[in-house]
Design a protein around this motif. Structure first.
Motif: not given
Length: 154
Positions: A12, A55-57, A62, A83, A103, A105
């Motif tokens: 992250d 983390d995606q972002r 990415t 994400t 996945y 959030s």
């Protein structure tokens, strides 16, 4: 589960998230953290990791790009994508390209993340058991073939 701690790599770009993750899970798991995909790859090259949470972002790479990039060299670790954005295309890419197990959030729920890590580790162990059984079966088949050839030659 044995005495061996599950080895978890959390990636992250937000250092506070890494600190929080380590504070929550360092007693139960062997925790490694990385601020970027590049840093995470260095850890993967040095340590045997069971579970990767990313983390995606993130800048530069990415989470999906990171997961996709490590598959050729590190196919075994189970992958979990986090994400904070409801980005369905990222989730679809993660499943299709990054071979994710699950996945979640952000912000993550400690209990849900803990259960997901445990489930992922159980699946990883089943895969490892199947690989061992397949190798044993392969050896047995080779031995059987050898004995049959010997019988045919005599």
């Amino acid at each position: 589960m044995s005495d061996k701690k599950i080895k978890v790599l959390y990636v992250d770009d937000e250092e506070n998230n890494l600190i929080s993750f380590k504070a929550n899970f360092r007693i139960k798991y062997q925790v490694y953290t990385a601020l970027s995909g590049e840093e995470a790859i260095k850890i993967l090259d040095q340590k045997e990791i069971d579970i990767i949470i990313t983390d995606q972002r993130m800048p530069h790479m990415t989470g999906v790009e990171f997961l996709e990039s490590i598959i050729p060299k590190h196919p075994d670790p189970m992958r979990i994508l986090l994400t904070g954005y409801a980005d369905m295309s990222a989730v679809v890419d993660a499943v299709n390209k990054g071979k994710i197990f699950h996945y979640l959030s952000k912000p993550w729920d400690e209990d849900e993340l803990d259960i997901t890590i445990t489930r992922a580790y159980d699946v990883l162990n089943k895969k490892r058991e199947i690989e061992v059984m397949n190798k044993k079966l392969e050896t047995s088949n080779d031995q059987l073939e050898f004995m049959l050839r010997q019988k045919l030659l005599s």
